[in-house]
Design a protein around this motif. Sequence first.
Motif, short mmCIF file in Angstrom:
data_model
loop_
_atom_site.label_atom_id
_atom_site.label_comp_id
_atom_site.label_asym_id
_atom_site.label_seq_id
_atom_site.Cartn_x
_atom_site.Cartn_y
_atom_site.Cartn_z
N ASN A 201 0.70 -1.12 -0.16
CA ASN A 201 -0.18 0.05 -0.02
C ASN A 201 0.51 1.23 0.05
OD1 ASN A 201 -3.06 -1.11 0.45
ND2 ASN A 201 -1.71 -2.21 1.81
N TYR A 202 1.96 1.22 0.67
CA TYR A 202 2.69 2.49 0.84
C TYR A 202 4.25 2.52 0.17
CZ TYR A 202 -0.83 3.28 3.87
OH TYR A 202 -2.34 3.57 4.39
N PHE A 203 4.85 1.41 -0.46
CA PHE A 203 6.04 1.41 -0.88
C PHE A 203 6.30 2.39 -1.88
CE2 PHE A 203 9.99 -1.15 -2.88
CZ PHE A 203 10.48 -0.88 -2.12
N THR A 204 5.24 2.72 -2.73
CA THR A 204 5.32 3.74 -3.80
C THR A 204 5.58 4.99 -3.12
OG1 THR A 204 3.10 3.57 -3.83
CG2 THR A 204 4.27 2.26 -5.60
N PHE A 205 4.86 5.32 -2.18
CA PHE A 205 4.98 6.60 -1.53
C PHE A 205 6.18 6.68 -0.93
CE2 PHE A 205 0.26 5.88 -1.37
CZ PHE A 205 -0.04 6.86 -2.12
N TYR A 206 6.80 5.69 -0.18
CA TYR A 206 8.11 5.67 0.40
C TYR A 206 9.24 6.20 -0.35
CZ TYR A 206 12.33 3.89 2.77
OH TYR A 206 13.49 3.72 3.31
N LEU A 207 9.23 5.35 -1.77
CA LEU A 207 10.13 5.50 -2.78
C LEU A 207 10.15 6.94 -3.34
CD1 LEU A 207 9.74 2.32 -4.61
CD2 LEU A 207 11.76 2.98 -3.20
N ILE A 208 8.98 7.42 -3.48
CA ILE A 208 8.64 8.93 -4.12
C ILE A 208 9.22 9.87 -3.20
CG2 ILE A 208 6.97 10.74 -4.54
CD1 ILE A 208 5.39 8.33 -5.78
N GLU A 209 9.00 9.76 -1.70
CA GLU A 209 9.42 10.84 -0.95
C GLU A 209 10.91 10.77 -0.48
OE1 GLU A 209 8.49 11.73 3.95
OE2 GLU A 209 6.83 11.30 2.58
N ARG A 210 11.34 9.36 -0.43
CA ARG A 210 12.45 9.28 0.13
C ARG A 210 13.71 9.36 -0.91
NH1 ARG A 210 16.06 4.59 3.15
NH2 ARG A 210 17.82 6.02 3.68
N PHE A 211 13.34 9.11 -2.04
CA PHE A 211 14.31 9.04 -3.22
C PHE A 211 13.80 9.81 -4.37
CE2 PHE A 211 14.70 4.72 -1.14
CZ PHE A 211 16.03 5.13 -0.80
N GLY A 212 12.62 10.45 -4.45
CA GLY A 212 12.13 11.47 -5.54
C GLY A 212 11.95 10.72 -6.69
N LEU A 213 11.36 9.44 -6.57
CA LEU A 213 10.96 8.87 -7.88
C LEU A 213 9.73 9.21 -8.44
CD1 LEU A 213 12.09 5.02 -7.08
CD2 LEU A 213 13.29 6.91 -7.90
N SER A 214 9.50 8.94 -9.67
CA SER A 214 8.03 9.15 -10.29
C SER A 214 7.03 8.19 -9.89
CB SER A 214 8.14 9.54 -11.79
OG SER A 214 8.40 8.28 -12.45
N VAL A 215 5.82 8.16 -9.96
CA VAL A 215 4.62 7.23 -9.98
C VAL A 215 5.09 5.82 -10.48
CG1 VAL A 215 2.40 6.58 -9.92
CG2 VAL A 215 3.07 8.85 -9.04
N ARG A 216 5.52 6.30 -11.72
CA ARG A 216 5.60 5.00 -12.75
C ARG A 216 7.00 4.45 -12.31
NH1 ARG A 216 4.28 6.27 -18.99
NH2 ARG A 216 4.28 4.07 -18.94
N GLN A 217 7.85 4.90 -12.03
CA GLN A 217 9.16 4.46 -11.45
C GLN A 217 8.90 3.68 -10.27
OE1 GLN A 217 11.44 8.04 -11.14
NE2 GLN A 217 12.93 7.57 -13.14
#
Length: 413
Positions: free
Chosen positions: A254-270
Amino acid sequence: MTAQTATAEASAIPAAPPAAEEHEPQGFLLPIVGGAALAHLLNDMIQAMLPAVFPMLKANFSLSFAQIGLIALVYQVTASLLQPWIGLYTDKHPKPYLLPCGMGMTLIGIGLLATAGSYPMLLVAAAVVGVGSATFHPEASRIARLASGGRFGTAQSTFQVGGNTGSAIGPLLTAAIVIPYGQPAIAWFMVVALAAIFVLYRLTVWVLHHGSAKAKGLAKRHGEGLSRAGVVRAVAVICVLMFAKFVYIASFTNYFTFYLIERFGLSVRQSQLFLFMFLAAVAAGTFAGGPVGDRIGRKAVIWISFLGVAPFALALPHVGLVWTAVLAIVIGLVMSSAFAALVVYAQEAVPGRVGLVSGLMFGLMFGIGGIGAAALGELADKHGIVWVYGATSFLPLLGLATALLPDTRKKRR
């Protein structure tokens, strides 16, 4: 095993024509187990689409993490509360066509999700999809067991790996189809639901012709199960293990995408690609857990899956992007091996109640995952998603409770 228990399981399957019983094939039936796994793949591909669209829904409807968590809770609790009751009822009163009809509910839920214009309608859509999931898991798991030829762990892991594979593919399809074109593109998943209805109808036809004979044959392989006190202790320990496993897994799904976006600045698709890697590792680990459990025992697999993953879980919040991907794959591989072992362990502890046990286990999975998702969403709003990953990294240590599980092998003939 008592004669009453054997009769109960055999009566849970519609009677087959005499000719079908006389020529009943023996052994592990790969086409049937594979068909159940394929249906599980299609079902869970749809289920995985829901959390994969959370970032889009959060932006479109201006939702908080707590509201996202509530959507997950509604879906997963709806699914979890119904599953044990469906399994208990169909153990005694078989409903052969429940599987394709249940997938029809999922079909309706997808349509509602694609057209929802408000937050309350999103909750309704999640609930309808949850009802479809609740009807699927106990009955499809029963079919896999019937076709196992006694290789229960292998059949259960094959069935489960279908679901995990679908869970891995779901976010990729969502990233390719839904994210670029918006919420109405969710309707494309209705095609997946229609394909699942066809597969489930074919499996239902097999059960009508061969299910009774298979149930009678497998009844001879059962052990006596655990005593009442042993069952109570086993259920308490399983609840602790399921809590540790599925709250931790919920933090990823549920939250791994949000974690990656916030911590590493990834896009949603990445971020969806990283989620795919984790879920693909979960699928591979699930497949390995069943056959290994058939050889070395369920408890050994459970020990390895929890304590083996603990060092990697504790390290995950403190590493860079590359090592985050590596550790996520290792965690998915090792921790996922426990579920098939837990399901078969519970079936051995309470023989003759396949529907009830399967419904309870899958129900616990969805219920704990839903409650965990909602709680993690609240914590993420208060402390941040990075803090959440640091807190959940200690959960695999609860695997120490495995020491309290009774040994079902002593009770088997």
